[in-house]
Design a protein around this motif. Structure first.
Motif, PDB file in Angstrom:
ATOM      1  N   UNK A 212      32.837  43.642  51.091  1.00 24.41           N
ATOM      2  CA  UNK A 212      34.127  43.010  50.819  1.00 24.41           C
ATOM      3  C   UNK A 212      35.196  43.910  51.412  1.00 24.41           C
ATOM      4  N   UNK A 213      35.853  43.436  52.474  1.00 23.98           N
ATOM      5  CA  UNK A 213      36.794  44.287  53.207  1.00 23.98           C
ATOM      6  C   UNK A 213      38.190  44.291  52.607  1.00 23.98           C
ATOM      7  N   UNK A 214      38.525  43.288  51.854  1.00 20.14           N
ATOM      8  CA  UNK A 214      39.873  43.186  51.307  1.00 20.14           C
ATOM      9  C   UNK A 214      39.944  43.621  49.855  1.00 20.14           C
ATOM     10  N   UNK A 215      40.731  42.896  49.087  1.00 20.41           N
ATOM     11  CA  UNK A 215      40.964  43.248  47.689  1.00 20.41           C
ATOM     12  C   UNK A 215      39.695  43.100  46.859  1.00 20.41           C
ATOM     13  N   UNK A 216      39.568  43.941  45.868  1.00 18.09           N
ATOM     14  CA  UNK A 216      38.434  43.845  44.965  1.00 18.09           C
ATOM     15  C   UNK A 216      38.780  43.175  43.648  1.00 18.09           C
ATOM     16  N   UNK A 217      39.908  42.502  43.617  1.00 22.58           N
ATOM     17  CA  UNK A 217      40.335  41.875  42.371  1.00 22.58           C
ATOM     18  C   UNK A 217      39.295  40.872  41.885  1.00 22.58           C
ATOM     19  N   UNK A 218      38.735  41.120  40.725  1.00 23.48           N
ATOM     20  CA  UNK A 218      37.734  40.222  40.160  1.00 23.48           C
ATOM     21  C   UNK A 218      36.301  40.657  40.399  1.00 23.48           C
ATOM     22  N   UNK A 219      36.096  41.753  41.103  1.00 23.18           N
ATOM     23  CA  UNK A 219      34.732  42.153  41.461  1.00 23.18           C
ATOM     24  C   UNK A 219      33.912  42.555  40.236  1.00 23.18           C
ATOM     25  N   UNK A 220      34.569  42.965  39.148  1.00 25.43           N
ATOM     26  CA  UNK A 220      33.840  43.396  37.959  1.00 25.43           C
ATOM     27  C   UNK A 220      33.670  42.285  36.924  1.00 25.43           C
ATOM     28  N   UNK A 221      34.278  41.120  37.174  1.00 26.03           N
ATOM     29  CA  UNK A 221      34.328  40.079  36.146  1.00 26.03           C
ATOM     30  C   UNK A 221      32.993  39.416  35.849  1.00 26.03           C
ATOM     31  N   UNK A 222      32.022  39.570  36.746  1.00 30.92           N
ATOM     32  CA  UNK A 222      30.761  38.839  36.582  1.00 30.92           C
ATOM     33  C   UNK A 222      29.549  39.773  36.533  1.00 30.92           C
ATOM     34  N   UNK A 223      29.770  40.996  36.127  1.00 33.12           N
ATOM     35  CA  UNK A 223      28.679  41.965  36.027  1.00 33.12           C
ATOM     36  C   UNK A 223      27.766  41.651  34.860  1.00 33.12           C
ATOM     37  N   UNK A 224      26.523  42.108  34.962  1.00 34.70           N
ATOM     38  CA  UNK A 224      25.594  42.039  33.841  1.00 34.70           C
ATOM     39  C   UNK A 224      25.037  43.442  33.591  1.00 34.70           C
ATOM     40  N   UNK A 225      24.299  43.582  32.508  1.00 31.70           N
ATOM     41  CA  UNK A 225      23.754  44.892  32.148  1.00 31.70           C
ATOM     42  C   UNK A 225      22.714  45.394  33.144  1.00 31.70           C
ATOM     43  N   UNK A 226      22.242  44.530  34.037  1.00 35.38           N
ATOM     44  CA  UNK A 226      21.295  44.969  35.061  1.00 35.38           C
ATOM     45  C   UNK A 226      21.998  45.543  36.289  1.00 35.38           C
ATOM     46  N   UNK A 227      23.318  45.408  36.364  1.00 35.49           N
ATOM     47  CA  UNK A 227      24.071  45.918  37.501  1.00 35.49           C
ATOM     48  C   UNK A 227      24.473  47.376  37.266  1.00 35.49           C
ATOM     49  N   UNK A 228      24.919  48.026  38.334  1.00 32.79           N
ATOM     50  CA  UNK A 228      25.406  49.403  38.278  1.00 32.79           C
ATOM     51  C   UNK A 228      26.691  49.463  39.085  1.00 32.79           C
ATOM     52  N   UNK A 229      27.697  50.178  38.573  1.00 31.38           N
ATOM     53  CA  UNK A 229      28.958  50.343  39.289  1.00 31.38           C
ATOM     54  C   UNK A 229      29.168  51.820  39.581  1.00 31.38           C
ATOM     55  N   UNK A 230      29.533  52.128  40.836  1.00 34.87           N
ATOM     56  CA  UNK A 230      29.972  53.477  41.170  1.00 34.87           C
ATOM     57  C   UNK A 230      31.390  53.386  41.704  1.00 34.87           C
ATOM     58  N   UNK A 231      32.201  54.369  41.343  1.00 31.84           N
ATOM     59  CA  UNK A 231      33.598  54.387  41.778  1.00 31.84           C
ATOM     60  C   UNK A 231      33.952  55.765  42.307  1.00 31.84           C
ATOM     61  N   UNK A 232      34.627  55.801  43.459  1.00 36.70           N
ATOM     62  CA  UNK A 232      35.189  57.036  43.996  1.00 36.70           C
ATOM     63  C   UNK A 232      36.662  56.794  44.272  1.00 36.70           C
ATOM     64  N   UNK A 233      37.506  57.650  43.725  1.00 40.83           N
ATOM     65  CA  UNK A 233      38.940  57.481  43.921  1.00 40.83           C
ATOM     66  C   UNK A 233      39.724  58.256  42.889  1.00 40.83           C
ATOM     67  N   UNK A 234      40.906  57.778  42.576  1.00 41.45           N
ATOM     68  CA  UNK A 234      41.767  58.498  41.645  1.00 41.45           C
ATOM     69  C   UNK A 234      41.250  58.350  40.217  1.00 41.45           C
ATOM     70  N   UNK A 235      41.500  59.389  39.423  1.00 44.07           N
ATOM     71  CA  UNK A 235      41.052  59.374  38.028  1.00 44.07           C
ATOM     72  C   UNK A 235      41.721  58.249  37.259  1.00 44.07           C
TER      73      UNK A 235
END
Length: 688
Positions: A212-235
């Motif tokens: 996804x090259x543009x905005x990530x708005x909404x990318x977390x709205x459909x996660x399930x417990x089988x998914x994993x999220x990693x984030x790098x950026x500001x605290x």
């Protein structure tokens, strides 16, 4: 050149986004590079596609197949790296800066490809030793790791658009999970260029990677417990994402690697003229100017003995004065631009905050002299900045140095009066990715490390011994955990096997030894054994079965055996050769060498005839559990414990695998006197 419209690679095809467009500008010239759409991605469909298509394909593959896939991808990208360098100049990065991003990222693919050898040639991983749960041995447990059934969502920062993606997907792909990558928009054109090549290669299965090259708005709205999220950026952004209702409700694993106020500490012994002093200055300068200071691991605080503060300030100023700033293509330029005008403005604002109580002692916030105007470099349109050195003479009073990060070429000098103060100052960062200590004194290093370890993810001890081979303060390595506590996010990335485990589910498997052997394909002690009429060394790799056992003849140990082994081996330890020296020992007489017992066991279970076994590959583990005296009779049970096929180096290489055997040596009472795991290299019958 027409303006490029960045696209998203989702649902197996390239598609533009919708809605307003965001301009992506050249960091040196201000020229328009590309446009990114900020809306229009159906994240529910994207995640469902990854789970439905990519996940099953990867889960079916073994670790070795996934590793070979990463290796092929690394070679493919390595052959095309120059096009990435050309594009990377537009982010303000010099060739040296881009090397870290491009070849460092590809290097992560290679490293994780090699890591496959630490795993079995299976889709799952049997972790650790079995755990006995009953006296009779019929009820045991074994920890098992399997790939999660979801998608790894990677939300990355703008400073390393290639490395940030490749270092993460290398790990989740080896684990058997697909990924959705969301790069930061300002440098997303670089990530998109690499993903286009990855897709064109056809090396990854469908659904294994989406972008996804543009905005990530909404990318977390459909996660399930089988998914994993990693984030790098500001605290601050990381804390907002971690508190997303879907992450909380579904208990989604969330790994955060945030920018932190990392420190470099000059040891009290590292005085001017020492190698450690010079290394300290070199490392601080490198971390300030590399990537224009835009590194989550960059040194923001330089903590030095109070008596050496002036020396450090002068030496660092001289070193920085040798740094030529300008267009990264211009000859002699050692520091390029920040990633964009917005980043430059934010950097200057943060420096001004810091300078309220920590005056600038080197550098300027005004326009900086640059090279490369003939290439279009422009101080007004580009994002150039001067290296800045601040000085905080009262670091326990003026705490902004430990709380505010200016993400760019800046460091704050601060004094300490004893090593305890140095530890306190380093720890005032409230959690950092990395800290460096320059010292040749092991006592200083020990005291500092034990005091600061609780607040840091990594500590580098710099001295002359390791300087030539050190990768430096700011280089996260794929073999090590990359992360840190507190402000650094509390996350863990990479780290060899530990990193891979983050994308897998650990289950404690309980049952009988035979049932667990069948499930794990690793022999569990007490499981049913398979007896065959042919010696196991006469079986090809494919023919050997887990649990296949060979029982040897028995041998009565004599004093002559012990004496002869002592002479052959040169091991004349008193317990083996001098029965008069045993008072106060556990032994009641001359005892056989442990290695004699193991060697005799090998002589009893080895089939001397030529067959599929090529060689003895080594010994994994060995214990001598009971003394063997002359007159005792020993025998061996040799059992196939585990099998791992090996890669062929070329068409001439013999197709083969490694077989791990359980060697159980017992005495005439049936009690184990020695137990070991040996490895042999065994031919495959199929040589194609």
């Amino acid at each position: 050149m027409p303006t490029q419209l960045l696209e998203n690679y989702t649902l197996g095809r390239w598609l533009p986004g919708g809605g307003p467009q965001q301009e992506l500008l050249d960091a040196s010239t201000g020229e328009l590079i590309a446009l990114a759409n900020t809306e229009g991605v159906d994240y529910e469909a994207v995640l469902a596609y990854g789970r439905r298509v990519g996940n099953p394909a990867l889960r079916r593959m073994t670790f070795h197949e996934r590793g070979r896939m990463l290796k092929a991808l690394a070679f493919y990208l390595q052959e095309r790296k120059e096009q990435f360098y050309e594009l990377s100049y537009r982010s303000g990065a010099t060739r040296a800066d881009s090397w870290v991003d491009i070849e460092g990222g590809i290097g992560n693919l290679f490293a994780n490809a090699s890591l496959r050898r630490k795993f079995p040639d299976k889709p799952f991983y049997v972790e650790g030793e079995p755990v006995g749960l009953s006296k009779g041995g019929t009820f045991v447990a074994q920890h098992l790791l399997v790939p999660k059934e979801g998608v790894a969502v990677h939300i990355n920062a703008y400073n390393f658009p290639i490395w940030g993606m490749l270092e993460k997907i290398a790990v989740n792909l080896l684990a058997g999970m697909p990924a959705v990558v969301k790069p930061a928009v300002p440098t997303a054109y670089l990530t998109e260029a690499v993903v286009r090549e990855i897709v064109a290669s056809g090396i990854l299965p469908a659904g294994a990677l989406q972008l996804v090259s543009g905005s990530g708005q909404g990318i977390l709205d459909h996660l399930t417990y089988q998914d994993v999220v990693t984030f790098t950026g500001s605290a601050a952004t990381g804390r907002l994402l971690r508190a997303h209702p879907r992450i909380i409700e579904e208990a989604v694993p969330f790994t955060m690697e945030a920018d932190s106020l990392n420190a470099a500490v000059l040891g009290p012994d590292a005085k001017p003229g020492t190698a450690e002093f010079d290394l300290f200055i070199k490392e601080v300068r490198k971390e300030m100017t590399g990537k224009c200071g835009q590194k989550c691991t960059a040194i923001r605080r330089a903590i030095v003995p109070a008596a050496l503060l002036e020396d450090v300030q002068i030496a660092l100023g001289k070193a920085l004065a040798q740094t030529t700033i300008g267009h990264p293509r211009a000859e002699g330029v050692r520091m390029g631009a920040l990633a964009g005008r917005a980043q430059a403005a934010q950097f200057r604002a943060r420096v001004r905050e810091l300078a309220r109580h920590s005056p600038i002692v080197y550098g300027t916030l005004d326009d900086v002299e640059i090279r490369g105007q003939d290439l279009g470099a422009h101080t007004g349109k580009g994002a150039f900045a001067s290296p800045i050195v601040l000085r905080n003479d009262e670091p326990f009073r003026h705490l902004a140095s430990h709380e505010i990060e200016a993400f760019g070429p800046v460091v704050t000098l601060m004094p300490y009066h004893d090593l305890g103060e140095a530890v306190q100052l380093a720890n005032l960062g409230k959690g950092s990715l990395v800290c460096s200590l320059a010292t040749a004194d092991a006592g200083v290093a020990t005291e500092f490390v034990l005091g600061a370890a609780t607040h840091h993810g990594r500590i580098l001890v710099l001295n002359d011994e390791m300087a030539k081979e050190s990768t430096g303060h700011g280089a996260p390595l794929p073999q090590l955990i990359h992360g840190g506590p507190g402000r650094a996010g509390g996350g863990q990335e990479m780290g060899g096997i530990r990193g891979v485990e983050h994308f897998m589910q650990r289950v404690a498997l309980q049952g009988s030894p035979s049932m667990l052997t069948a499930i794990t394909q690793v022999y569990q002690v007490g499981a049913r054994k398979i007896e065959k009429d042919k010696h196991p060394f006469q079986h090809y790799f494919e023919e050997l079965e887990i649990g296949q056992t060979y029982t040897t003849h028995r041998h009565t140990v004599t004093e002559a055996d012990i004496t002869n082994f002592a002479q052959v081996s040169g091991d004349n330890f008193y317990a083996h050769v001098d029965a008069t020296s045993l008072a106060g020992t556990p032994f009641t007489g001359r005892v056989a060498h442990g290695y004699y017992v193991l060697s005799k066991a090998a002589g009893m279970f080895v089939d001397p005839r030529k067959g599929p076994v090529l060689l003895n590959y080594g010994l994994d583990e060995c214990r001598f559990t009971k003394p063997v005296y002359p007159g005792m009779t020993i025998g061996v049970q040799l059992t196939v414990k585990e099998k791992t096929a090996q890669d062929r180096r070329d068409d001439q290489d013999i197709a083969k695998g490694i077989v791990r055997w359980l060697v159980d040596v017992t005495d005439e009472t049936g009690e184990t006197v020695a137990v070991a795991t040996i490895l042999t290299m065994v031919k495959l019958r199929a040589q194609g």
